[in-house]
Design a protein around this motif. Structure first.
Motif, PDB file in Angstrom:
ATOM      1  N   LEU A   1      -5.251  -1.880  12.168  1.00  0.00           N
ATOM      2  CA  LEU A   1      -5.640  -3.000  11.313  1.00  0.00           C
ATOM      3  C   LEU A   1      -5.143  -2.742   9.901  1.00  0.00           C
ATOM      4  O   LEU A   1      -5.371  -1.655   9.348  1.00  0.00           O
ATOM      5  CB  LEU A   1      -7.156  -3.152  11.317  1.00  0.00           C
ATOM      6  N   VAL A   2      -4.488  -3.731   9.322  1.00  0.00           N
ATOM      7  CA  VAL A   2      -3.962  -3.588   7.970  1.00  0.00           C
ATOM      8  C   VAL A   2      -4.134  -4.904   7.234  1.00  0.00           C
ATOM      9  O   VAL A   2      -4.127  -5.981   7.861  1.00  0.00           O
ATOM     10  CB  VAL A   2      -2.475  -3.151   8.020  1.00  0.00           C
ATOM     11  N   GLN A   3      -4.292  -4.827   5.931  1.00  0.00           N
ATOM     12  CA  GLN A   3      -4.426  -6.036   5.124  1.00  0.00           C
ATOM     13  C   GLN A   3      -3.064  -6.679   4.899  1.00  0.00           C
ATOM     14  O   GLN A   3      -2.030  -5.999   4.938  1.00  0.00           O
ATOM     15  CB  GLN A   3      -5.067  -5.703   3.788  1.00  0.00           C
TER      16      GLN A   3
ATOM     17  N   LEU B   1       2.724  -0.550   8.139  1.00  0.00           N
ATOM     18  CA  LEU B   1       2.438   0.302   9.288  1.00  0.00           C
ATOM     19  C   LEU B   1       3.752   0.837   9.822  1.00  0.00           C
ATOM     20  O   LEU B   1       4.803   0.180   9.690  1.00  0.00           O
ATOM     21  CB  LEU B   1       1.737  -0.472  10.405  1.00  0.00           C
ATOM     22  N   ARG B   2       3.673   1.991  10.444  1.00  0.00           N
ATOM     23  CA  ARG B   2       4.845   2.549  11.101  1.00  0.00           C
ATOM     24  C   ARG B   2       4.519   2.813  12.564  1.00  0.00           C
ATOM     25  O   ARG B   2       3.618   3.597  12.866  1.00  0.00           O
ATOM     26  CB  ARG B   2       5.281   3.853  10.437  1.00  0.00           C
ATOM     27  N   LEU B   3       5.225   2.141  13.443  1.00  0.00           N
ATOM     28  CA  LEU B   3       5.059   2.354  14.869  1.00  0.00           C
ATOM     29  C   LEU B   3       6.058   3.398  15.346  1.00  0.00           C
ATOM     30  O   LEU B   3       7.192   3.449  14.872  1.00  0.00           O
ATOM     31  CB  LEU B   3       5.281   1.051  15.631  1.00  0.00           C
ATOM     32  N   SER B   4       5.613   4.209  16.278  1.00  0.00           N
ATOM     33  CA  SER B   4       6.480   5.210  16.889  1.00  0.00           C
ATOM     34  C   SER B   4       6.494   5.008  18.394  1.00  0.00           C
ATOM     35  O   SER B   4       5.495   4.562  18.969  1.00  0.00           O
ATOM     36  CB  SER B   4       5.985   6.622  16.577  1.00  0.00           C
TER      37      SER B   4
ATOM     38  N   PRO C   1      -0.262 -12.109   8.284  1.00  0.00           N
ATOM     39  CA  PRO C   1      -1.133 -12.393   9.430  1.00  0.00           C
ATOM     40  C   PRO C   1      -0.362 -12.841  10.671  1.00  0.00           C
ATOM     41  O   PRO C   1      -0.757 -12.519  11.792  1.00  0.00           O
ATOM     42  CB  PRO C   1      -2.044 -13.503   8.900  1.00  0.00           C
ATOM     43  N   LYS C   2       0.744 -13.536  10.487  1.00  0.00           N
ATOM     44  CA  LYS C   2       1.513 -13.987  11.639  1.00  0.00           C
ATOM     45  C   LYS C   2       2.223 -12.856  12.370  1.00  0.00           C
ATOM     46  O   LYS C   2       2.777 -13.057  13.444  1.00  0.00           O
ATOM     47  CB  LYS C   2       2.538 -15.038  11.212  1.00  0.00           C
ATOM     48  N   ASP C   3       2.202 -11.649  11.798  1.00  0.00           N
ATOM     49  CA  ASP C   3       2.753 -10.483  12.486  1.00  0.00           C
ATOM     50  C   ASP C   3       1.761  -9.884  13.484  1.00  0.00           C
ATOM     51  O   ASP C   3       2.111  -8.963  14.228  1.00  0.00           O
ATOM     52  CB  ASP C   3       3.150  -9.396  11.482  1.00  0.00           C
ATOM     53  N   THR C   4       0.543 -10.390  13.480  1.00  0.00           N
ATOM     54  CA  THR C   4      -0.477  -9.899  14.405  1.00  0.00           C
ATOM     55  C   THR C   4      -0.041 -10.127  15.842  1.00  0.00           C
ATOM     56  O   THR C   4       0.291 -11.243  16.240  1.00  0.00           O
ATOM     57  CB  THR C   4      -1.818 -10.602  14.151  1.00  0.00           C
ATOM     58  N   ALA C   5      -0.027  -9.048  16.614  1.00  0.00           N
ATOM     59  CA  ALA C   5       0.434  -9.113  18.003  1.00  0.00           C
ATOM     60  C   ALA C   5       0.263  -7.743  18.644  1.00  0.00           C
ATOM     61  O   ALA C   5      -0.004  -6.755  17.950  1.00  0.00           O
ATOM     62  CB  ALA C   5       1.897  -9.534  18.072  1.00  0.00           C
ATOM     63  N   VAL C   6       0.449  -7.713  19.949  1.00  0.00           N
ATOM     64  CA  VAL C   6       0.637  -6.436  20.631  1.00  0.00           C
ATOM     65  C   VAL C   6       2.131  -6.126  20.593  1.00  0.00           C
ATOM     66  O   VAL C   6       2.952  -6.964  20.983  1.00  0.00           O
ATOM     67  CB  VAL C   6       0.138  -6.480  22.078  1.00  0.00           C
TER      68      VAL C   6
ATOM     69  N   GLY D   1       2.243  -0.739  24.930  1.00  0.00           N
ATOM     70  CA  GLY D   1       1.851  -1.671  23.878  1.00  0.00           C
ATOM     71  C   GLY D   1       0.833  -1.079  22.926  1.00  0.00           C
ATOM     72  O   GLY D   1      -0.021  -0.279  23.319  1.00  0.00           O
ATOM     73  N   THR D   2       0.949  -1.499  21.677  1.00  0.00           N
ATOM     74  CA  THR D   2      -0.006  -1.078  20.660  1.00  0.00           C
ATOM     75  C   THR D   2      -0.359  -2.290  19.794  1.00  0.00           C
ATOM     76  O   THR D   2       0.516  -3.068  19.422  1.00  0.00           O
ATOM     77  CB  THR D   2       0.566   0.083  19.812  1.00  0.00           C
ATOM     78  N   GLN D   3      -1.640  -2.446  19.514  1.00  0.00           N
ATOM     79  CA  GLN D   3      -2.114  -3.631  18.791  1.00  0.00           C
ATOM     80  C   GLN D   3      -1.884  -3.480  17.287  1.00  0.00           C
ATOM     81  O   GLN D   3      -2.240  -2.455  16.697  1.00  0.00           O
ATOM     82  CB  GLN D   3      -3.603  -3.848  19.057  1.00  0.00           C
ATOM     83  N   VAL D   4      -1.324  -4.511  16.695  1.00  0.00           N
ATOM     84  CA  VAL D   4      -1.185  -4.600  15.239  1.00  0.00           C
ATOM     85  C   VAL D   4      -1.936  -5.845  14.796  1.00  0.00           C
ATOM     86  O   VAL D   4      -1.650  -6.946  15.271  1.00  0.00           O
ATOM     87  CB  VAL D   4       0.284  -4.676  14.815  1.00  0.00           C
ATOM     88  N   THR D   5      -2.896  -5.659  13.916  1.00  0.00           N
ATOM     89  CA  THR D   5      -3.683  -6.771  13.399  1.00  0.00           C
ATOM     90  C   THR D   5      -3.569  -6.794  11.882  1.00  0.00           C
ATOM     91  O   THR D   5      -3.851  -5.791  11.220  1.00  0.00           O
ATOM     92  CB  THR D   5      -5.157  -6.649  13.803  1.00  0.00           C
ATOM     93  N   VAL D   6      -3.123  -7.924  11.361  1.00  0.00           N
ATOM     94  CA  VAL D   6      -2.977  -8.085   9.912  1.00  0.00           C
ATOM     95  C   VAL D   6      -4.017  -9.103   9.466  1.00  0.00           C
ATOM     96  O   VAL D   6      -3.929 -10.289   9.778  1.00  0.00           O
ATOM     97  CB  VAL D   6      -1.573  -8.555   9.536  1.00  0.00           C
ATOM     98  N   SER D   7      -4.998  -8.616   8.744  1.00  0.00           N
ATOM     99  CA  SER D   7      -6.113  -9.476   8.360  1.00  0.00           C
ATOM    100  C   SER D   7      -6.828  -8.890   7.146  1.00  0.00           C
ATOM    101  O   SER D   7      -6.899  -7.669   6.995  1.00  0.00           O
ATOM    102  CB  SER D   7      -7.096  -9.615   9.511  1.00  0.00           C
ATOM    103  N   SER D   8      -7.354  -9.772   6.320  1.00  0.00           N
ATOM    104  CA  SER D   8      -8.141  -9.319   5.180  1.00  0.00           C
ATOM    105  C   SER D   8      -9.618  -9.284   5.536  1.00  0.00           C
ATOM    106  O   SER D   8     -10.455  -8.908   4.707  1.00  0.00           O
ATOM    107  CB  SER D   8      -7.899 -10.235   3.974  1.00  0.00           C
TER     108      SER D   8
END
Length: 119
Positions: A10-12, A17-20, A86-91, A112-119
């Motif tokens: 989860l990130v604002q 974020l860095r995915l590996s 926020p539109k980057d929110t996805a698995v 898969g890894t969840q990325v959630t962009v939200s305040s």
């Protein structure tokens, strides 16, 4: 051969974020590697690709914000995501086109890894 992704969370908005994605198993060589994402209720879309020669391509919505890279010595590739929206929110899913020993070129997927962009 297995792929394992990590780094989601989860990130604002505006954050990073860095995915590996680490590939393991009986790997002879890795050709192109990719990141995809799938938002709720939508199809899985290609986000970025990097070839074995280092050529990179991106979907238009992430150009200038995301960077794909790879460490061939570690069989690991990455997706650096900056200025997240926020539109980057996805698995997010990693995939790689791999020559395993004794096998033809095949595409392998991580879970898969969840990325959630939200305040």
């Amino acid at each position: 051969v297995q792929l394992q992704a990590s780094g989601g969370g989860l990130v604002q908005p505006g954050g990073s974020l860095r995915l590996s994605c680490a590939a393991s198993g009986s790997i002879r060589s890795i050709s192109a590697t990719h990141w995809y994402r799938q938002a709720p209720g939508k199809q899985r879309d290609l986000v970025a690709t990097i070839t074995s020669g280092g050529y990179r391509s991106y979907t238009d919505s992430v150009k200038g914000r995301f960077t794909i890279s790879r460490d061939n010595a570690k069989n690991t590739f990455y997706l650096q995501m900056n200025s997240l929206k926020p539109k980057d929110t996805a698995v997010y899913y990693c995939s790689a086109d791999i020559y395993a020993y004794g096998r033809a070129l095949a595409t392998y997927w991580g879970p898969g890894t969840q990325v959630t962009v939200s305040s």
